[in-house]
Each structure stands twice: as structure tokens, then as C-alpha cells.
Design a protein around this motif. Structure first.
Motif, PDB file in Angstrom:
ATOM      1  N   GLN A 137       0.812  -1.178  -0.135  1.00 55.40           N
ATOM      2  CA  GLN A 137       0.016   0.022   0.110  1.00 55.40           C
ATOM      3  C   GLN A 137       0.708   1.268   0.171  1.00 55.40           C
ATOM      4  O   GLN A 137       0.312   2.325  -0.262  1.00 55.40           O
ATOM      5  N   ASN A 138       2.319   1.172   0.127  1.00 56.58           N
ATOM      6  CA  ASN A 138       3.073   2.273   0.356  1.00 56.58           C
ATOM      7  C   ASN A 138       4.447   2.123  -0.507  1.00 56.58           C
ATOM      8  O   ASN A 138       4.721   0.996  -0.535  1.00 56.58           O
ATOM      9  N   ASP A 139       4.716   3.169  -1.157  1.00 52.10           N
ATOM     10  CA  ASP A 139       5.941   3.132  -1.885  1.00 52.10           C
ATOM     11  C   ASP A 139       6.972   3.008  -1.008  1.00 52.10           C
ATOM     12  O   ASP A 139       7.998   1.981  -1.420  1.00 52.10           O
ATOM     13  N   ARG A 140       7.208   3.477   0.134  1.00 52.72           N
ATOM     14  CA  ARG A 140       8.299   3.379   0.968  1.00 52.72           C
ATOM     15  C   ARG A 140       8.099   3.528   2.436  1.00 52.72           C
ATOM     16  O   ARG A 140       7.286   4.428   2.775  1.00 52.72           O
ATOM     17  N   VAL A 141       8.411   2.635   3.216  1.00 52.38           N
ATOM     18  CA  VAL A 141       8.383   2.792   4.841  1.00 52.38           C
ATOM     19  C   VAL A 141       9.810   2.489   5.622  1.00 52.38           C
ATOM     20  O   VAL A 141      10.379   2.011   4.828  1.00 52.38           O
ATOM     21  N   THR A 142       9.716   3.051   6.641  1.00 49.67           N
ATOM     22  CA  THR A 142      11.192   2.690   7.456  1.00 49.67           C
ATOM     23  C   THR A 142      11.063   1.510   8.498  1.00 49.67           C
ATOM     24  O   THR A 142       9.820   1.367   8.832  1.00 49.67           O
ATOM     25  N   ALA A 143      11.941   1.101   8.850  1.00 48.28           N
ATOM     26  CA  ALA A 143      12.000   0.124   9.821  1.00 48.28           C
ATOM     27  C   ALA A 143      11.378   0.581  11.204  1.00 48.28           C
ATOM     28  O   ALA A 143      10.495  -0.210  11.871  1.00 48.28           O
ATOM     29  N   PRO A 144      11.835   1.682  11.695  1.00 52.88           N
ATOM     30  CA  PRO A 144      11.200   2.125  12.728  1.00 52.88           C
ATOM     31  C   PRO A 144       9.519   2.562  12.674  1.00 52.88           C
ATOM     32  O   PRO A 144       8.799   2.056  13.572  1.00 52.88           O
ATOM     33  N   GLU A 145       9.024   2.798  11.683  1.00 53.47           N
ATOM     34  CA  GLU A 145       7.598   2.777  11.619  1.00 53.47           C
ATOM     35  C   GLU A 145       6.985   1.379  11.486  1.00 53.47           C
ATOM     36  O   GLU A 145       5.991   1.195  12.097  1.00 53.47           O
ATOM     37  N   LEU A 146       7.494   0.452  10.793  1.00 47.50           N
ATOM     38  CA  LEU A 146       6.872  -0.777  11.113  1.00 47.50           C
ATOM     39  C   LEU A 146       7.031  -1.541  12.515  1.00 47.50           C
ATOM     40  O   LEU A 146       6.261  -2.379  12.998  1.00 47.50           O
ATOM     41  N   ALA A 147       8.274  -1.318  12.946  1.00 46.07           N
ATOM     42  CA  ALA A 147       8.388  -1.763  14.530  1.00 46.07           C
ATOM     43  C   ALA A 147       7.465  -1.006  15.182  1.00 46.07           C
ATOM     44  O   ALA A 147       6.784  -1.528  16.287  1.00 46.07           O
ATOM     45  N   ALA A 148       6.873   0.221  15.288  1.00 43.90           N
ATOM     46  CA  ALA A 148       6.119   0.866  16.036  1.00 43.90           C
ATOM     47  C   ALA A 148       4.772   0.411  15.642  1.00 43.90           C
ATOM     48  O   ALA A 148       4.132   0.214  16.505  1.00 43.90           O
ATOM     49  N   LYS A 149       4.456   0.228  14.628  1.00 44.66           N
ATOM     50  CA  LYS A 149       3.240  -0.113  14.105  1.00 44.66           C
ATOM     51  C   LYS A 149       2.814  -1.686  14.671  1.00 44.66           C
ATOM     52  O   LYS A 149       1.867  -2.140  15.077  1.00 44.66           O
ATOM     53  N   PHE A 150       3.741  -2.677  14.671  1.00 43.99           N
ATOM     54  CA  PHE A 150       3.690  -3.967  14.852  1.00 43.99           C
ATOM     55  C   PHE A 150       3.985  -4.220  16.150  1.00 43.99           C
ATOM     56  O   PHE A 150       4.182  -5.456  16.733  1.00 43.99           O
ATOM     57  N   GLU A 151       4.662  -3.304  17.013  1.00 43.67           N
ATOM     58  CA  GLU A 151       4.761  -3.469  18.608  1.00 43.67           C
ATOM     59  C   GLU A 151       6.087  -4.399  18.728  1.00 43.67           C
ATOM     60  O   GLU A 151       5.841  -5.307  19.538  1.00 43.67           O
ATOM     61  N   VAL A 152       7.142  -4.528  17.721  1.00 44.61           N
ATOM     62  CA  VAL A 152       8.204  -5.097  17.811  1.00 44.61           C
ATOM     63  C   VAL A 152       9.320  -4.348  17.695  1.00 44.61           C
ATOM     64  O   VAL A 152       9.260  -3.301  17.393  1.00 44.61           O
ATOM     65  N   ASN A 153      10.767  -4.925  18.022  1.00 52.84           N
ATOM     66  CA  ASN A 153      11.828  -4.043  17.928  1.00 52.84           C
ATOM     67  C   ASN A 153      12.455  -4.239  16.424  1.00 52.84           C
ATOM     68  O   ASN A 153      12.065  -5.007  15.431  1.00 52.84           O
ATOM     69  N   ARG A 154      13.456  -3.346  16.119  1.00 51.39           N
ATOM     70  CA  ARG A 154      13.768  -3.380  14.702  1.00 51.39           C
ATOM     71  C   ARG A 154      14.599  -4.642  14.293  1.00 51.39           C
ATOM     72  O   ARG A 154      14.581  -5.033  13.079  1.00 51.39           O
ATOM     73  N   ARG A 155      15.298  -5.541  15.294  1.00 46.73           N
ATOM     74  CA  ARG A 155      15.685  -6.505  14.798  1.00 46.73           C
ATOM     75  C   ARG A 155      14.780  -7.603  14.373  1.00 46.73           C
ATOM     76  O   ARG A 155      14.919  -8.266  13.370  1.00 46.73           O
ATOM     77  N   THR A 156      13.550  -7.582  14.857  1.00 47.58           N
ATOM     78  CA  THR A 156      12.530  -8.388  14.566  1.00 47.58           C
ATOM     79  C   THR A 156      11.839  -8.184  13.236  1.00 47.58           C
ATOM     80  O   THR A 156      11.941  -9.043  12.473  1.00 47.58           O
ATOM     81  N   VAL A 157      11.976  -6.722  12.988  1.00 43.12           N
ATOM     82  CA  VAL A 157      11.283  -6.497  11.770  1.00 43.12           C
ATOM     83  C   VAL A 157      12.607  -6.848  10.540  1.00 43.12           C
ATOM     84  O   VAL A 157      12.114  -7.258   9.487  1.00 43.12           O
ATOM     85  N   GLY A 158      13.844  -6.665  11.046  1.00 48.31           N
ATOM     86  CA  GLY A 158      14.795  -7.278   9.955  1.00 48.31           C
ATOM     87  C   GLY A 158      14.642  -8.631   9.657  1.00 48.31           C
ATOM     88  O   GLY A 158      14.750  -9.044   8.247  1.00 48.31           O
ATOM     89  N   ARG A 159      14.392  -9.425  10.797  1.00 43.51           N
ATOM     90  CA  ARG A 159      14.104 -10.794  10.248  1.00 43.51           C
ATOM     91  C   ARG A 159      12.928 -11.079   9.543  1.00 43.51           C
ATOM     92  O   ARG A 159      13.081 -11.914   8.876  1.00 43.51           O
ATOM     93  N   ASP A 160      11.804 -10.179   9.870  1.00 46.00           N
ATOM     94  CA  ASP A 160      10.437 -10.492   9.111  1.00 46.00           C
ATOM     95  C   ASP A 160      10.758 -10.245   7.466  1.00 46.00           C
ATOM     96  O   ASP A 160      10.510 -10.786   6.596  1.00 46.00           O
ATOM     97  N   ILE A 161      11.679  -9.225   7.277  1.00 45.49           N
ATOM     98  CA  ILE A 161      12.095  -8.766   6.137  1.00 45.49           C
ATOM     99  C   ILE A 161      12.687  -9.881   5.246  1.00 45.49           C
ATOM    100  O   ILE A 161      12.629 -10.109   4.280  1.00 45.49           O
ATOM    101  N   ASP A 162      13.587 -10.482   6.180  1.00 43.43           N
ATOM    102  CA  ASP A 162      14.295 -11.512   5.318  1.00 43.43           C
ATOM    103  C   ASP A 162      13.648 -12.601   5.050  1.00 43.43           C
ATOM    104  O   ASP A 162      13.749 -13.249   4.117  1.00 43.43           O
ATOM    105  N   ALA A 163      12.545 -13.131   5.925  1.00 40.82           N
ATOM    106  CA  ALA A 163      11.633 -14.130   5.739  1.00 40.82           C
ATOM    107  C   ALA A 163      10.873 -13.991   4.381  1.00 40.82           C
ATOM    108  O   ALA A 163      10.543 -14.829   3.724  1.00 40.82           O
TER     109      ALA A 163
END
Length: 300
Positions: free
Chosen positions: A15-41
Motif C-alpha cells: 500500500q506504500n511506496d516506501r516505509v522505514t523500519a522504525p515505522e514498521l516496528a512501532a506499528k507491529f509493536e516489535v523491535n527493529r531486529r524483529t522487523v529485519g528478520r521478518d523482511i528476510d523471511a
């Protein structure tokens, strides 16, 4: 739940052209390292997620992929949302509601949450069912044995199994796992499963043979029924087996169909009372006669 979060992140990226890791971390209530692992998945799943470092950077889906062959169409995402709503009828609502909220679309929505399909998978004992499903899910995630009493046609038995799946199929909920008593893979109906507890003992995850994953193969229609029903029972036959399941005859509605479970067949036929006559198999007809005699004996 990781799967819920991955679906949510994927939807945000679509839905978005570009989002940041901190934005995703805040939205999904996790830390940035978890976001990184999710992106890898997501990348390992074949979704071309691109990260841009530095000021003005962020995370996005590769341009051509997003425009030309989007991973989820509106119909596909709508089906997933409907499934989540159905799961909410038997699960604790908190994480389902959070997931749906994270999928909530804005003006440029991939799909609306106003899904016109209502799915309620709960039964009349929803409270116990919800607890069973949550307990088994936790045991699966922690790779721990579960123990329970199981009621079946021969009585009651105590089982310990390695749980692998909770599934809804053939209009009932089941747990699939490796039974330590039988040393084999088994399906257990949750409605017959009581005194459930998670054991301290853990297990090493086994490879499930492909043929055991085919749950439909466990049920073969070996019992061939031929019976004539009174026309007043037409709606019941249509409800169970479709509009063209029977043949109109002078005697009534003739149904020829295969059944898997003999006990189910007997109980189903008894529900028609005197409005059915079994032609084949003869053994089923004899069993119905015996049941009728037994019923009469209870009303002297």
C-alpha cells in the motif's frame, strides 16, 4: 503471531511506496531486529523486498513486481481477511483484532475490510474449544507433548501425543500428531478430547510422511448405501448431498451414495424414522431393525 505480522507487513508494503523500519516496528509493536528478520523471511519466500540505506531510505517492494504481478490480489487478501474473521470465532479475539486493524486500508486500499462473507467456526461449546485450541497451539510452538482423555466407540483411553497441527475439516476440529501409545500418526477430534494438559516433556520434530498429510485420504467411501426416502425428506437429502443426489422413483427418492463411518450412517438413517427404507447393504437394514426393536422395548 509471526504469520499475522508477515501478512501485515506485506500489506503495508503493497500500500506504500516506501516505509522505514522504525515505522514498521512501532506499528507491529516489535523491535527493529524483529522487523529485519521478518523482511528476510519475506525475501526467502520469493517476495523482492528492497531496503534503501541513509537519509530518505526505507523499505519497499521492487517496482516492477509491485505493479505487474502483485503478490496478493484484492480477492486473495479478502479471502485471508475472511479466514481471520472466522478464526476469531474460536480464538482469543485480541490478536485477531490487532491483525485486522493492521490490515485496515486507507484511501489507496488493496482491499476493504467490509468482507461480505461471515464465517463462524465455533460450536455450542465455544468456551472449551477456544481453550483447547490455544493450549494445543502453545504446545506446538514449544514442541511439548500434550496428554488428554479421549472418548470413542470403545470407551475412553488416555493418550500422549506430539502435536503438529490443529485443523478444521469435515465440519469438525481436530488435532493431528504422533501418538506415543500407538506409535503412529493420528487425528483426534477436539469434541471428544478432554482433561487436556501440556506435559513438561519436549519432543524432536519429526518429518511427516507426505501420504499422512493427505487428510482426505483417511476417509474412503467403502460403505455403499442404497435407500428409498419419503418425498417429505427431500430437503434433508438436498441439504446433505446436493440438488441431484437422488433419483425420483414410484417408491420415493432413491439415494445411492458411499459412506466412510458405519456408526455415523446408522445414526443418520435413524434420524429419518419411518421415512426411509434401506435396500443395501442388508447388514445396515438389519441393524436398523434391531435399533427399532430396542427403542420400542424402552416404551412398554
Amino acid at each position: 503471531m509471526k504469520l499475522d505480522r508477515l501478512l501485515g507487513i506485506l500489506t503495508v508494503l503493497l500500500q506504500n511506496d516506501r516505509v522505514t523500519a522504525p515505522e514498521l516496528a512501532a506499528k507491529f509493536e516489535v523491535n527493529r531486529r524483529t522487523v529485519g528478520r521478518d523482511i528476510d523471511a519475506l525475501c526467502q519466500a520469493g517476495i523482492p523486498v528492497v531496503t534503501y540505506p541513509g537519509a530518505g531510505g526505507g523499505i519497499s517492494i521492487a517496482e516492477g513486481f509491485k505493479l505487474d504481478k502483485s503478490v496478493l490480489t484484492a480477492e486473495e487478501l479478502g479471502s485471508l481477511i475472511a479466514a481471520l474473521k472466522g478464526l476469531g470465532s474460536v480464538s482469543e479475539r485480541s490478536h485477531i483484532e490487532r491483525t485486522l486493524d493492521k490490515l485496515r486500508a486507507g484511501a489507496g486500499a488493496v482491499v476493504s475490510l467490509r468482507e461480505p462473507v461471515v464465517i463462524d467456526l465455533a460450536s455450542h461449546y465455544k468456551g472449551q474449544l477456544t481453550g483447547k485450541i490455544e493450549t494445543i497451539k502453545r504446545a506446538i510452538l514449544e514442541a511439548r507433548l500434550i496428554a488428554f482423555d479421549y472418548f470413542y466407540e470403545k470407551g475412553r483411553s488416555h493418550r500422549r501425543i506430539e502435536p503438529y497441527f490443529v485443523l478444521f475439516q469435515w465440519s469438525s476440529w481436530y488435532v493431528f500428531g504422533f501418538c506415543l501409545e500407538r506409535r503412529d500418526w493420528r487425528l483426534f477430534k477436539l469434541a471428544r478430547l478432554w482433561e487436556l494438559e501440556i506435559c513438561e516433556e519436549t519432543y524432536a520434530v519429526r518429518d511427516i510422511p507426505p501420504e499422512r498429510r493427505d487428510f482426505n485420504a483417511r476417509f474412503t467411501d467403502d460403505i455403499k448405501l442404497a435407500a428409498v426416502f419419503d418425498p417429505s425428506e427431500r430437503y434433508k437429502l438436498i441439504e446433505s448431498y446436493g440438488l441431484h443426489c437422488y433419483t425420483e422413483t414410484e417408491e420415493g427418492l432413491r439415494l445411492e451414495i458411499g459412506f466412510t463411518n458405519r456408526d455415523f450412517l446408522i445414526h443418520w438413517l435413524l434420524g429419518f424414522g419411518g421415512n426411509v427404507r434401506v435396500l443395501e447393504p442388508e447388514s445396515i437394514a438389519e441393524e436398523l431393525k434391531a435399533a427399532a426393536v430396542k427403542i420400542l422395548s424402552r416404551y412398554p
